[in-house]
Scaffold this active site. Structure first.
Site, PDB file in Angstrom:
ATOM      1  CB  SER A  10      30.616  32.554  42.896  1.00  0.00           C
ATOM      2  OG  SER A  10      31.734  32.933  41.970  1.00  0.00           O
ATOM      3  CE  LYS A  19      29.047  34.046  47.360  1.00  0.00           C
ATOM      4  NZ  LYS A  19      27.785  34.604  47.737  1.00  0.00           N
ATOM      5  CE1 TYR A  23      32.422  36.104  47.137  1.00  0.00           C
ATOM      6  CE2 TYR A  23      33.209  35.267  45.294  1.00  0.00           C
ATOM      7  CZ  TYR A  23      32.221  35.550  45.741  1.00  0.00           C
ATOM      8  OH  TYR A  23      31.098  35.668  44.982  1.00  0.00           O
TER       9      TYR A  23
HETATM   10  P1  NAD Z   1      27.179  43.919  45.962  1.00  0.00           P
HETATM   11  O1  NAD Z   1      28.331  44.102  47.030  1.00  0.00           O
HETATM   12  O2  NAD Z   1      27.151  44.888  45.120  1.00  0.00           O
HETATM   13  O3  NAD Z   1      26.085  43.413  46.720  1.00  0.00           O
HETATM   14  C1  NAD Z   1      25.934  42.597  47.936  1.00  0.00           C
HETATM   15  C2  NAD Z   1      25.081  43.534  48.824  1.00  0.00           C
HETATM   16  O4  NAD Z   1      24.957  42.696  50.154  1.00  0.00           O
HETATM   17  C3  NAD Z   1      25.542  45.114  49.165  1.00  0.00           C
HETATM   18  O5  NAD Z   1      24.438  45.906  48.822  1.00  0.00           O
HETATM   19  C4  NAD Z   1      25.885  44.829  50.559  1.00  0.00           C
HETATM   20  O6  NAD Z   1      25.585  46.144  51.312  1.00  0.00           O
HETATM   21  C5  NAD Z   1      25.110  43.874  51.161  1.00  0.00           C
HETATM   22  N1  NAD Z   1      25.797  43.142  52.308  1.00  0.00           N
HETATM   23  C6  NAD Z   1      26.711  42.538  52.481  1.00  0.00           C
HETATM   24  N2  NAD Z   1      26.860  42.050  53.608  1.00  0.00           N
HETATM   25  C7  NAD Z   1      25.486  42.398  54.409  1.00  0.00           C
HETATM   26  C8  NAD Z   1      25.276  41.506  55.587  1.00  0.00           C
HETATM   27  N3  NAD Z   1      26.034  41.183  56.727  1.00  0.00           N
HETATM   28  N4  NAD Z   1      23.896  42.093  56.053  1.00  0.00           N
HETATM   29  C9  NAD Z   1      23.331  42.899  55.002  1.00  0.00           C
HETATM   30  N5  NAD Z   1      23.646  43.408  53.674  1.00  0.00           N
HETATM   31  C10 NAD Z   1      24.901  42.914  53.542  1.00  0.00           C
HETATM   32  O7  NAD Z   1      27.641  42.440  44.981  1.00  0.00           O
HETATM   33  P2  NAD Z   1      26.961  41.763  43.705  1.00  0.00           P
HETATM   34  O8  NAD Z   1      27.657  41.740  42.773  1.00  0.00           O
HETATM   35  O9  NAD Z   1      25.673  42.402  43.733  1.00  0.00           O
HETATM   36  O10 NAD Z   1      26.874  40.229  44.386  1.00  0.00           O
HETATM   37  C11 NAD Z   1      25.560  39.832  44.788  1.00  0.00           C
HETATM   38  C12 NAD Z   1      25.910  38.278  45.281  1.00  0.00           C
HETATM   39  O11 NAD Z   1      26.174  37.717  44.042  1.00  0.00           O
HETATM   40  C13 NAD Z   1      27.142  38.116  46.375  1.00  0.00           C
HETATM   41  O12 NAD Z   1      26.572  37.092  47.147  1.00  0.00           O
HETATM   42  C14 NAD Z   1      28.364  37.694  45.542  1.00  0.00           C
HETATM   43  O13 NAD Z   1      28.969  36.968  46.184  1.00  0.00           O
HETATM   44  C15 NAD Z   1      27.622  36.856  44.515  1.00  0.00           C
HETATM   45  N6  NAD Z   1      28.135  36.794  43.193  1.00  0.00           N
HETATM   46  C16 NAD Z   1      28.770  38.212  42.391  1.00  0.00           C
HETATM   47  C17 NAD Z   1      29.583  37.903  41.477  1.00  0.00           C
HETATM   48  C18 NAD Z   1      30.037  39.329  40.731  1.00  0.00           C
HETATM   49  O14 NAD Z   1      31.076  39.169  39.823  1.00  0.00           O
HETATM   50  N7  NAD Z   1      29.515  40.409  41.166  1.00  0.00           N
HETATM   51  C19 NAD Z   1      29.777  36.555  40.831  1.00  0.00           C
HETATM   52  C20 NAD Z   1      29.468  35.524  41.330  1.00  0.00           C
HETATM   53  C21 NAD Z   1      28.716  35.741  42.720  1.00  0.00           C
HETATM   54  N1  UFG Z   2      41.522  41.534  34.084  1.00  0.00           N
HETATM   55  C1  UFG Z   2      42.486  42.156  33.482  1.00  0.00           C
HETATM   56  N2  UFG Z   2      42.786  43.559  34.086  1.00  0.00           N
HETATM   57  C2  UFG Z   2      41.695  43.864  35.346  1.00  0.00           C
HETATM   58  C3  UFG Z   2      40.935  42.939  35.645  1.00  0.00           C
HETATM   59  C4  UFG Z   2      40.760  41.894  35.220  1.00  0.00           C
HETATM   60  O1  UFG Z   2      43.250  41.896  32.545  1.00  0.00           O
HETATM   61  O2  UFG Z   2      42.115  45.170  35.404  1.00  0.00           O
HETATM   62  C5  UFG Z   2      41.159  40.205  33.586  1.00  0.00           C
HETATM   63  C6  UFG Z   2      41.261  38.993  34.480  1.00  0.00           C
HETATM   64  O3  UFG Z   2      42.653  38.531  34.368  1.00  0.00           O
HETATM   65  C7  UFG Z   2      40.417  37.999  34.077  1.00  0.00           C
HETATM   66  C8  UFG Z   2      39.260  38.664  33.460  1.00  0.00           C
HETATM   67  O4  UFG Z   2      39.693  40.128  33.149  1.00  0.00           O
HETATM   68  O5  UFG Z   2      40.953  37.312  33.120  1.00  0.00           O
HETATM   69  C9  UFG Z   2      38.224  38.894  34.388  1.00  0.00           C
HETATM   70  O6  UFG Z   2      38.432  39.104  35.410  1.00  0.00           O
HETATM   71  P1  UFG Z   2      37.730  39.968  36.415  1.00  0.00           P
HETATM   72  O7  UFG Z   2      38.251  40.076  37.656  1.00  0.00           O
HETATM   73  O8  UFG Z   2      36.529  40.588  36.000  1.00  0.00           O
HETATM   74  O9  UFG Z   2      36.845  38.555  36.865  1.00  0.00           O
HETATM   75  P2  UFG Z   2      37.094  37.016  37.496  1.00  0.00           P
HETATM   76  O10 UFG Z   2      36.828  36.071  36.311  1.00  0.00           O
HETATM   77  O11 UFG Z   2      38.424  37.149  38.070  1.00  0.00           O
HETATM   78  O12 UFG Z   2      36.208  36.854  38.942  1.00  0.00           O
HETATM   79  C10 UFG Z   2      34.790  37.147  38.792  1.00  0.00           C
HETATM   80  C11 UFG Z   2      34.487  37.689  40.129  1.00  0.00           C
HETATM   81  C12 UFG Z   2      34.291  36.737  41.042  1.00  0.00           C
HETATM   82  C13 UFG Z   2      33.726  35.349  40.652  1.00  0.00           C
HETATM   83  C14 UFG Z   2      34.164  34.902  39.255  1.00  0.00           C
HETATM   84  C15 UFG Z   2      33.381  33.814  38.985  1.00  0.00           C
HETATM   85  O13 UFG Z   2      35.173  38.693  40.278  1.00  0.00           O
HETATM   86  O14 UFG Z   2      33.978  37.045  42.100  1.00  0.00           O
HETATM   87  O15 UFG Z   2      34.052  35.920  38.138  1.00  0.00           O
HETATM   88  O16 UFG Z   2      33.476  33.625  37.487  1.00  0.00           O
HETATM   89  F1  UFG Z   2      33.756  34.293  41.620  1.00  0.00           F
END
Ligand code: NAD
Ligand code: UFG
Length: 673
Positions: free
Chosen positions: A127, A161, A157
């Site tokens: 991330s 990573k 978190y």
């Molecule tokens: P998500 O929660 O939708 O998907 C993660 C999946 O992993 C879920 O289906 C959950 O049930 C499964 N899981 C969690 N722990 C587990 C375990 N111990 N064993 C088996 N399954 C398990 O999240 P996502 O948004 O699809 O994110 C996927 C990956 O991308 C994650 O590693 C997350 O940290 C990373 N990531 C997400 C974002 C974001 O904003 N969504 C940003 C950066 C990185």
């Molecule tokens: N925001 C609002 N109101 C809300 C939610 C978010 O104003 O209810 C704003 C936040 O302040 C930020 C922007 O929208 O400025 C985006 O916020 P998000 O929570 O959607 O996303 P972040 O950038 O904070 O974080 C996301 C993921 C993290 C990841 C990161 C990496 O949630 O897991 O992007 O760029 F690590």
């Protein structure tokens, strides 16, 4: 194409599910492992529905190394894409140990099993959060952020990573045969353009667009904008929002890159972002535009931990992986809104549950709409149970195996691709003869040995809208199955209202080859509750039937006959009643539903009314039933359909021959009063 599999951990989740689709679209074979801690099996069912293939799925926690090892032993795994993790930044500050345990512990367990099985290719979901607050180096030095920017995650978190990146680096250092691709995602948004998959946050959404979507659909009142006093054009923070489908494609690019290295090892990080920053207000406006109205918001104080700007420098991915984001924030907003309107509560549907029926790929899906409870199985898209109030009114097995036995009289199933008999198991279209499996003497019954009743359908896609449930199942019947020409896609859609079930069939050729189609449902109704249909009262105004010969094939005559008003033991029927003797259409759905049969029983609180758009229906008193849980006459069938053996009738061929470009359609309705 390769016979080797990619294991996708977390493949039922938001980014994982989209990536599985891209993998399959690019010819990869996939096995999913997910403990469903933040996702639903329904996502897997929908993946299958979209890609028209079964995708092996295992409900396993990564920390359970023994179970995971079994998957590695069962499939020839070439590489892993590792999504599984907990991901809520705020939550991680409250329960850090759980985050380390799940994310780091889960990864260590996974890596041990990989090593033990000599799997050394891994793509890891990292991330942008690992970079921390890059403005610590001044306002512009590391914006946009390159991969060379020093890391300094600021929450547990992000630290998980970071730690996992370090573990992977150490493993590669210890054994440089490892191929490790670290993908650092920026802000994934949007949903699958089909409207079938998207983000489904539990509880109150943390992220901007999921929250805004819930405001738009009426689940939350007002968006809180966390601060408008940042140093940006409109005062709100800047992020690099990337469409989840673009992000998913980045994983294919990474895998392909690793593949090209042949067996050479590598450890390398790539940013996956668009390179274009958007402010909160800009995203807010784009989403309002997609929805078509202004959505309520208020500006509140800054959220702790937020930084001014997280925009990627995506050049490395572009140059090395030949990957570039192509979709816009507007595209993402449109797709998110489609997903939200189609699935206002994501996968969390009240009064819907599923359970395993027979392990892999066979499941029961139950919906409850007020007094009506209906249970379906993906095998044959069948109806296993209908319960009205406390009364069960159809025959169904309570274990999966019985459905696979020869003695199963097609209980509740979808019959296809061709219901009822085809004389001598042969027919001709445009001068070409086709020979089918003869499974009923010299004739073909219910499509031979591999009919729809024997196939596991994809889906269901379960939705709940306007007080109704819909369940859609799909099957793709291969060209040549039991001798039938053409690859046929058939969709069975059930709509469950509070006191009715409507069934809609739609079928089309996927390869433009003409074929024959006749679909129906083979439910056995029983209103007496005592194992026999005798004593059932029937009302039907249909008074003609196709005269059938000894082999139950039409003689060509239509004769007068009605169903007796009481089903006594002497009433033995397996007859095709005619609703419209002139019908010759392949799609009957535009016709009004016509009542075929009303049935009651003195011991029953329920009356059944069967109607359809079809030109005929088979009425069967179930005299051939002889299986472990049910005997002769334990249910009666009303099977709306085309004329028996229509393919051999010059006047009625058009009912059943699906010509190039045509779509087959039909509707059936069961009402309970
Ligand atoms: P998500 O929660 O939708 O998907 C993660 C999946 O992993 C879920 O289906 C959950 O049930 C499964 N899981 C969690 N722990 C587990 C375990 N111990 N064993 C088996 N399954 C398990 O999240 P996502 O948004 O699809 O994110 C996927 C990956 O991308 C994650 O590693 C997350 O940290 C990373 N990531 C997400 C974002 C974001 O904003 N969504 C940003 C950066 C990185
Ligand atoms: N925001 C609002 N109101 C809300 C939610 C978010 O104003 O209810 C704003 C936040 O302040 C930020 C922007 O929208 O400025 C985006 O916020 P998000 O929570 O959607 O996303 P972040 O950038 O904070 O974080 C996301 C993921 C993290 C990841 C990161 C990496 O949630 O897991 O992007 O760029 F690590």
């Amino acid at each position: 194409m390769t016979d080797r599999y990619i294991l996708v951990t977390g493949g039922a989740g938001y980014i994982g599910s989209h990536t599985v689709i891209e993998l399959i679209n690019n010819g990869y074979k996939v096995v999913i492992v997910d403990n469903l801690s933040n996702s639903s099996y329904d996502a897997v069912a929908r993946i299958e529905f979209i890609v028209n293939q079964h995708v092996p799925f295992y409900d396993i926690d990564l920390r359970n190394g023994d179970e995971l090892d079994k998957v590695f032993k069962k499939y020839d795994i070439h590489g892993v894409i590792h999504f599984a993790a907990l991901k809520a930044v705020g939550e991680s500050t409250k329960i850090p140990l759980k985050y380390y345990e799940n994310n780091v512990g889960g990864t260590m367990s996974l890596l041990e099993v990989c090593s033990a099985n000599d799997v050394k290719t891994i793509v890891f979901s990292s991330s942008a959060t690992v970079y921390g607050d890059v403005t610590r180096f001044g306002p512009t030095k590391y914006i946009p952020i390159p991969e060379t920017c020093p890391t300094d995650p600021t929450n547990p978190y992000g630290k998980t990573k970071f730690v996992i990146e370090q573990i992977l680096k150490d493993i590669h250092t210890s054994d440089n045969a490892w191929q490790v691709a670290i993908l650092r995602y920026f802000n994934p948004i949007g949903a699958h353009p089909s409207g079938l998959l998207g983000e489904d946050p539990l509880g109150i959404p943390n992220n901007l667009l999921p929250y805004l979507a819930q405001v738009a659909i009426g689940r939350r009142e007002t968006l809180s904008i966390f601060g408008d006093d940042y140093d940006s054009t409109d005062g709100t923070p800047i992020r690099d929002y990337i469409h989840v489908v673009d992000l998913a494609k980045g994983h294919i690019a990474a895998l392909n890159y690793l593949k090209k290295l042949n067996d050479k090892g590598l450890y390398r990080e790539w940013n996956l972002g668009t390179g274009k920053g958007s402010t909160v207000f800009q995203v807010y406006k784009a989403f309002c535009k997609a929805v078509g109205r202004e959505l309520p918001y208020k500006v509140v104080g800054r959220r702790q931990g937020d930084v001014l700007n997280l925009t990627a420098k995506p050049d490395r991915a572009q140059q090395e992986l030949q990957w570039k984001a192509e979709l816009t924030v507007e595209d993402a907003c449109r797709d998110l809104w489609r997903w939200t309107t189609e699935n206002p509560f994501g996968f969390e549907l009240q009064d819907y549950k599923w359970q395993e029926f027979d392990g892999l790929q066979n499941r029961l899906h139950t919906v409850q709409n007020k007094d009506l409870q209906v249970t379906f199985c993906n095998r044959g898209a069948l109806i296993q149970d209908i319960k009205v109030g406390e009364q069960h009114i159809v025959c169904g097995f309570d274990n999966a195996k019985e459905y696979t036995l020869e003695t199963n009289p097609y209980f509740g199933t979808t019959v296809g691709r061709y219901a009822n008999r085809i004389k001598n198991g042969e027919f001709e279209i445009d001068g070409t003869k086709f020979q089918l499996t003869q499974n009923d003497g010299s004739n073909t019954l219910h499509a031979g040995n591999n009919g729809f009743d024997k196939q596991n359908f994809f889906g269901p896609v379960v939705k709940q809208k306007n007080g109704k449930f819909t369940l859609e199942f799909k099957v793709v019947d291969a060209d040549g199955t039991d001798g039938f020409p053409g690859t046929l896609e058939a969709i069975v859609k059930y709509t469950i209202d509070s006191l009715s079930i409507e069934i809609e069939y739609e079928a089309k050729s996927l390869d433009d080859k003409p074929t024959v189609v006749n679909l129906t449902n083979h439910s056995y109704f029983n209103l007496s509750g005592n194992g026999t249909i005798d004593g059932t009262h029937i009302k039907s105004s249909v008074d003609q039937l196709l005269e059938l010969d000894g082999a139950k094939l039409p003689t060509g005559n239509i004769i007068s006959k009605t169903i007796p008003s009481t089903i006594s033991p002497e009433v033995i029927l397996d007859d095709c009643f005619v609703v419209d003797k002139d019908a010759n259409a392949i799609d009957t759905r535009s016709k009004a539903l016509q009542t075929l049969v009303e049935a009651t029983h003195p011991d029953s609180n329920v009356k059944i009314v069967v109607s359809s758009t079809e030109p005929a229906f088979q009425f069967y008193t179930g005299d051939g039933v002889n299986c472990s849980q049910f005997g002769k006459r334990s249910g009666f069938c009303v099977e709306p359909s085309r004329f028996v053996d229509a393919v051999h009738s010059d006047n009625h061929k058009g009912q059943a021959v699906l010509k190039k470009g045509d779509v087959y359609g039909a509707k059936i309705k069961y009402e309970f009063r």
